[in-house]
Motif scaffolding. Structure first.
Motif, mmCIF file in Angstrom:
data_model
loop_
_atom_site.group_PDB
_atom_site.id
_atom_site.type_symbol
_atom_site.label_atom_id
_atom_site.label_comp_id
_atom_site.label_asym_id
_atom_site.label_seq_id
_atom_site.Cartn_x
_atom_site.Cartn_y
_atom_site.Cartn_z
ATOM 1 N N GLU A 1 27.893 -29.423 -53.834
ATOM 2 C CA GLU A 1 26.598 -29.098 -54.433
ATOM 3 C C GLU A 1 26.385 -29.808 -55.763
ATOM 4 O O GLU A 1 25.256 -29.892 -56.247
ATOM 5 N N SER A 2 27.466 -30.312 -56.371
ATOM 6 C CA SER A 2 27.323 -31.074 -57.619
ATOM 7 C C SER A 2 27.058 -32.554 -57.357
ATOM 8 O O SER A 2 26.794 -33.303 -58.293
ATOM 9 N N PHE A 3 27.139 -32.981 -56.086
ATOM 10 C CA PHE A 3 26.978 -34.394 -55.759
ATOM 11 C C PHE A 3 25.512 -34.808 -55.870
ATOM 12 O O PHE A 3 24.605 -34.016 -55.575
ATOM 13 N N PRO A 4 25.252 -36.046 -56.287
ATOM 14 C CA PRO A 4 23.865 -36.530 -56.347
ATOM 15 C C PRO A 4 23.286 -36.661 -54.940
ATOM 16 O O PRO A 4 24.021 -36.766 -53.960
ATOM 17 N N PRO A 5 21.953 -36.649 -54.818
ATOM 18 C CA PRO A 5 21.347 -36.695 -53.481
ATOM 19 C C PRO A 5 21.464 -38.068 -52.833
ATOM 20 O O PRO A 5 21.578 -39.087 -53.508
ATOM 21 N N LEU A 6 21.430 -38.055 -51.505
ATOM 22 C CA LEU A 6 21.321 -39.279 -50.717
ATOM 23 C C LEU A 6 19.850 -39.538 -50.427
ATOM 24 O O LEU A 6 19.059 -38.603 -50.279
ATOM 25 N N LYS A 7 19.493 -40.805 -50.318
ATOM 26 C CA LYS A 7 18.106 -41.172 -50.008
ATOM 27 C C LYS A 7 17.996 -41.492 -48.525
ATOM 28 O O LYS A 7 18.844 -42.198 -47.962
ATOM 29 N N SER A 8 16.968 -40.948 -47.890
ATOM 30 C CA SER A 8 16.784 -41.182 -46.462
ATOM 31 C C SER A 8 15.313 -41.082 -46.102
ATOM 32 O O SER A 8 14.484 -40.619 -46.895
ATOM 33 N N THR A 9 15.001 -41.487 -44.887
ATOM 34 C CA THR A 9 13.644 -41.359 -44.353
ATOM 35 C C THR A 9 13.317 -39.888 -44.151
ATOM 36 O O THR A 9 14.143 -39.118 -43.671
ATOM 37 N N PHE A 10 12.113 -39.500 -44.513
ATOM 38 C CA PHE A 10 11.698 -38.110 -44.359
ATOM 39 C C PHE A 10 11.417 -37.820 -42.881
ATOM 40 O O PHE A 10 10.743 -38.596 -42.193
ATOM 41 N N GLY A 11 11.944 -36.693 -42.401
ATOM 42 C CA GLY A 11 11.712 -36.305 -41.010
ATOM 43 C C GLY A 11 12.737 -35.291 -40.548
ATOM 44 O O GLY A 11 13.624 -34.884 -41.303
ATOM 45 N N ASP A 12 12.614 -34.883 -39.281
ATOM 46 C CA ASP A 12 13.505 -33.892 -38.684
ATOM 47 C C ASP A 12 14.229 -34.506 -37.487
ATOM 48 O O ASP A 12 13.650 -35.283 -36.719
ATOM 49 N N SER A 13 15.493 -34.112 -37.337
ATOM 50 C CA SER A 13 16.289 -34.599 -36.202
ATOM 51 C C SER A 13 16.275 -33.567 -35.084
ATOM 52 O O SER A 13 16.202 -32.369 -35.321
ATOM 53 N N GLU A 14 16.379 -34.052 -33.865
ATOM 54 C CA GLU A 14 16.436 -33.192 -32.686
ATOM 55 C C GLU A 14 17.569 -33.676 -31.792
ATOM 56 O O GLU A 14 17.586 -34.848 -31.393
ATOM 57 N N PHE A 15 18.530 -32.786 -31.509
ATOM 58 C CA PHE A 15 19.718 -33.165 -30.753
ATOM 59 C C PHE A 15 19.580 -32.724 -29.299
ATOM 60 O O PHE A 15 19.148 -31.605 -29.008
ATOM 61 N N LYS A 16 19.995 -33.625 -28.401
ATOM 62 C CA LYS A 16 19.925 -33.352 -26.970
ATOM 63 C C LYS A 16 21.214 -32.727 -26.440
ATOM 64 O O LYS A 16 21.242 -32.212 -25.331
ATOM 65 N N THR A 17 22.280 -32.802 -27.226
ATOM 66 C CA THR A 17 23.575 -32.225 -26.842
ATOM 67 C C THR A 17 24.080 -31.363 -27.995
ATOM 68 O O THR A 17 23.608 -31.491 -29.132
ATOM 69 N N PRO A 18 25.056 -30.490 -27.745
ATOM 70 C CA PRO A 18 25.594 -29.675 -28.843
ATOM 71 C C PRO A 18 26.175 -30.541 -29.956
ATOM 72 O O PRO A 18 26.786 -31.579 -29.703
ATOM 73 N N PHE A 19 25.967 -30.115 -31.185
ATOM 74 C CA PHE A 19 26.482 -30.835 -32.347
ATOM 75 C C PHE A 19 27.042 -29.825 -33.334
ATOM 76 O O PHE A 19 26.794 -28.623 -33.237
ATOM 77 N N GLU A 20 27.789 -30.327 -34.314
ATOM 78 C CA GLU A 20 28.369 -29.472 -35.339
ATOM 79 C C GLU A 20 28.172 -30.142 -36.689
ATOM 80 O O GLU A 20 28.669 -31.257 -36.919
ATOM 81 N N ALA A 21 27.443 -29.480 -37.579
ATOM 82 C CA ALA A 21 27.141 -30.058 -38.891
ATOM 83 C C ALA A 21 28.297 -29.840 -39.849
ATOM 84 O O ALA A 21 28.819 -28.733 -39.965
ATOM 85 N N ILE A 22 28.693 -30.902 -40.531
ATOM 86 C CA ILE A 22 29.652 -30.785 -41.636
ATOM 87 C C ILE A 22 28.907 -30.420 -42.917
ATOM 88 O O ILE A 22 29.327 -29.532 -43.659
ATOM 89 N N LEU A 23 27.785 -31.111 -43.144
ATOM 90 C CA LEU A 23 26.969 -30.873 -44.321
ATOM 91 C C LEU A 23 25.522 -30.666 -43.893
ATOM 92 O O LEU A 23 25.027 -31.352 -42.995
ATOM 93 N N TYR A 24 24.873 -29.703 -44.536
ATOM 94 C CA TYR A 24 23.444 -29.498 -44.329
ATOM 95 C C TYR A 24 22.666 -30.115 -45.491
ATOM 96 O O TYR A 24 23.207 -30.386 -46.563
ATOM 97 N N LYS A 25 21.351 -30.273 -45.287
ATOM 98 C CA LYS A 25 20.486 -30.818 -46.326
ATOM 99 C C LYS A 25 20.019 -29.707 -47.268
ATOM 100 O O LYS A 25 19.684 -28.606 -46.835
ATOM 101 N N THR A 26 20.017 -30.032 -48.558
ATOM 102 C CA THR A 26 19.376 -29.188 -49.564
ATOM 103 C C THR A 26 18.230 -29.993 -50.156
ATOM 104 O O THR A 26 18.449 -31.079 -50.705
#
Length: 677
Positions: free
Chosen positions: A411-436
């Motif tokens: 939570e102390s790490f600086p943000p990453l820059k990315s394209t704005f949008g939402d992802s949709e997964f077709k198969t099961p996945f497991e998140a290591i990190l979520y977006k804040t």
């Protein structure tokens, strides 16, 4: 009190007096003493009630005397015991703590330190590391805005951390070192440093660098020898003197067998040498017969590429190669993992081949990613993108199960820059990190892993990973924690091993002075992390056949056990779940080495310089009693009178309620007594 409030009080007094006179003077037309008394009591009652309604506020001052602090920090490391200074340290500590004059003038606070600082006057001199740098940093945080002269009972020999003279510059307190240890200089040969890689590859040669240091005035000759068991694998004669007091040896040794290979480096002691413990060092190398090759594929230049290579290559078992998409297609089978950085249409042929051959990959996206192309070639997810970009901070998923993850204070790490949008997964996945996003935690994945059809894949939705590595260094003083995080992710992606319900994380060998932590994760039948299981580790020393059992303690999203206090040797271990018949076995080696036994003398020069730079004074253990007199006479350490101003509303003054009750009660009893009721 404001003028307006004062006017209200005067008005309340006039109103209360008028009402009292109206009731007892005007109505009764009497001038008796009883009427005057009743008028007075009624005035007191009415005035007090009106005061409560006005509720004026008064300033209250409390004065107190604050004594300066006196910090007594004692070295709790094993070097004092080795130098036969443990009893001297205890005696000096007791004398200072029990000195009544010092206690009258100062708030005496006692700390002990080794690798960490502890608020305790209990010393055992068993800590295997000394970190004065960390000690001063922590004391700086505690006593930042106070007067706190500091007595330091130590030999001044530090084994880990940065040079404490630099960190002490930020500690704005006078320092009074009490120097423990022999100050006489003896002739001494020692291996000051031995640099060797942790891993080597079968049938290759691995490099070693040894730095030999001599303290003495006469010219001496000796020999540097490296042995493996009873066999000498390297030797070289040494000639040292006062003018040539050190020598750097660079040589290589062959890696002839797979597994952990243990060696002993030694400088043959001089005849009259007092300390021969620092003449040798044991070291080990793990020999492996293959290397994990990882390809980083990109068509753009970005600092993230160098960060990935440094983090992955920090483990010598891994080799990183930079390639263009068309270069990799012809040699794809040489790599166990492919990292695709911000892919675009140039990656089309490579993606087709990766999907056909079912090869593991890690995709890192960002503003330069061609999402139309990636959505077309991806078989497991799509991204509903826009033309806008956004910043995403990481938020750790504590329930991630595929491998053990330590919280790096993401939570102390600086943000990453990315394209704005939402992802949709077709198969099961497991998140290591979520977006804040803008301080709001979401369930949208920032870094996620996917397992499908025997293939492993990871996706990172953001660029500027290099900032995370830099922030990790600022948080921890090294890149090790972040590199381990990337290393575990790469190790998971480069392997196709089936997921187990019990995973154990450990090294094949440890040096005797480092922390030995074994971590484990246990999952239920649905592969969800189970924090209610009791895990136990059974240890067996191969040399002595001594066995022991210890529980693993739950810490965050894994179980841990600290084995730092067990002796050097070869160990077999088994981690087992108490409620189910599930266990994982392994083995590791602890290489004998006690860094605290490498010192022969106290570091007098550095401690004296430390005292001078901080406007303090250094003392030897033989005359440390003088320090009390100096502290008591020093005019810099005077008690300070301070005041506390508080604003107290009248409604908090409980006696006013008593006055109202008393005046009403007196008025009633007197009237009753006189038969007026």
């Amino acid at each position: 009190m404001s003028t307006e409030t004062l006017l209200y009080i005067i008005l309340a007094g006039i109103v209360a007096l008028l009402l009292a006179l109206f009731q007892y003077k005007y109505k009764s037309k009497s001038a008796s003493q009883s009427v005057a008394l009743f008028t007075f009591l009624r005035f007191i009652t009415l005035f007090s009630i009106l005061l409560l309604l006005i509720n004026p506020k008064f300033e209250q001052f409390k004065y107190f005397t604050q004594k300066p602090n006196l910090i007594v920090a004692v070295d709790n490391s094993a070097s004092l015991q080795y130098l036969n200074q443990d009893q001297n340290a205890k005696n000096a500590l007791q004398q200072l703590v029990n000195n009544q004059e010092l206690k009258d003038k100062f708030n005496v606070e006692v700390y002990s330190f080794g690798n960490t600082l502890e608020a305790s006057d209990s010393v055992s001199f068993t800590n295997q590391q000394t970190n004065l740098d960390k000690t001063f940093k922590e004391l700086t945080q505690i006593y930042k805005n106070t007067i706190s002269p500091t007595i330091l009972l130590t030999d001044g020999n530090q084994t880990v951390g940065n040079d404490y003279q630099f960190s002490a510059k930020n500690y704005k307190q006078p320092i009074y070192p009490i120097i423990l240890g022999d100050t006489i200089t003896y002739s001494d040969l020692k291996i000051s440093q031995l640099n060797v890689n942790k891993y080597a590859y079968l049938k290759n040669k691995f490099p070693i660098e040894a730095i030999i240091v001599y303290n003495g005035s006469e010219a001496v000759t000796s020999k540097f020898v490296v042995t493996k068991g009873n066999t000498t694998v390297y030797s070289k004669p040494l000639s040292l003197s006062k003018t040539k007091s050190s020598e750097v040896l660079n040589f290589t040794l062959p890696a002839t067998g797979v597994g952990v290979q243990e060696y002993k480096a030694q400088v043959v002691p001089l005849v009259a040498e007092k300390n021969i413990v620092n003449n040798y060092k044991n070291f080990a190398v793990e020999v492996i017969d293959q290397k994990t090759k990882i390809a980083i594929v990109s068509t753009i230049l970005h600092p993230d590429l160098g960060t990935l290579k440094k983090s992955i290559s920090s483990n010598e078992q891994r080799e990183v190669v930079f390639l263009k998409p068309n270069q990799l297609e012809s040699q794809l089978n040489d790599f166990q993992l492919v990292i695709l950085y911000q892919p675009n249409n140039a990656f089309k042929g490579l993606f087709d081949k990766l999907n056909t051959e079912n090869i593991n990959k890690w995709i890192i996206t960002g503003p330069k990613t061609d999402w139309r192309f990636l959505n077309n070639v991806s078989q497991v997810y799509t991204f509903d993108f826009s033309s806008q970009t956004d910043d995403y901070q990481p938020n750790l998923n504590p329930n991630y199960t595929s491998f053990i993850i330590e919280d790096l204070d993401f939570e102390s790490f600086p943000p990453l820059k990315s394209t704005f949008g939402d992802s949709e997964f077709k198969t099961p996945f497991e998140a290591i990190l979520y977006k804040t996003v803008s301080g709001i935690k979401t369930q949208e994945p920032l870094l996620t892993t996917i397992e499908t059809n025997g293939r492993r894949e990871a996706v990172l939705f953001g660029e500027n990973l290099w900032r995370w590595r830099a922030q990790s260094y600022l948080n921890n003083g090294s890149f090790l924690e972040f590199d381990n995080f990337i290393g575990k992710l790469v190790q998971y992606l480069a392997s196709n091993k089936r997921k187990n319900r019990l995973n154990v994380d450990y090294n094949s060998f440890y040096n005797g002075s480092e922390n030995i932590i074994i971590s484990a994760q246990f999952f239920n039948k649905n592969y969800e992390f189970d924090n209610s299981e009791a895990l136990t580790i059974s240890l067996k020393n191969k040399d002595t056949n001594k066995t022991s059992k210890r529980p693993l303690i739950l810490k965050g999203n894994n179980y841990q056990v600290n084995l730092s206090n067990i002796p050097a040797g070869d160990y077999n271990f088994t981690v087992s779940a108490n409620s189910e018949n599930i266990a994982v076995s392994g083995n590791f080696k602890i290489v004998e080495y006690n860094i605290e036994q490498q010192f022969l003398n106290a570091n007098v020069t550095k401690l004296q310089q430390l005292a001078t730079n901080s406007n303090g004074e250094a003392f030897f253990i033989d005359n440390y009693a003088v320090i009390s007199e100096n502290l008591l006479k020093d005019n810099r350490y005077q008690p300070i009178q301070k005041s506390n101003k508080s604003v107290v509303p009248l409604i908090d003054w409980q006696y006013l309620l008593f006055i109202i009750a008393l005046s009403l009660a007196l008025e009633w009893f007197i009237r009753k007594y006189k038969g007026l009721i």
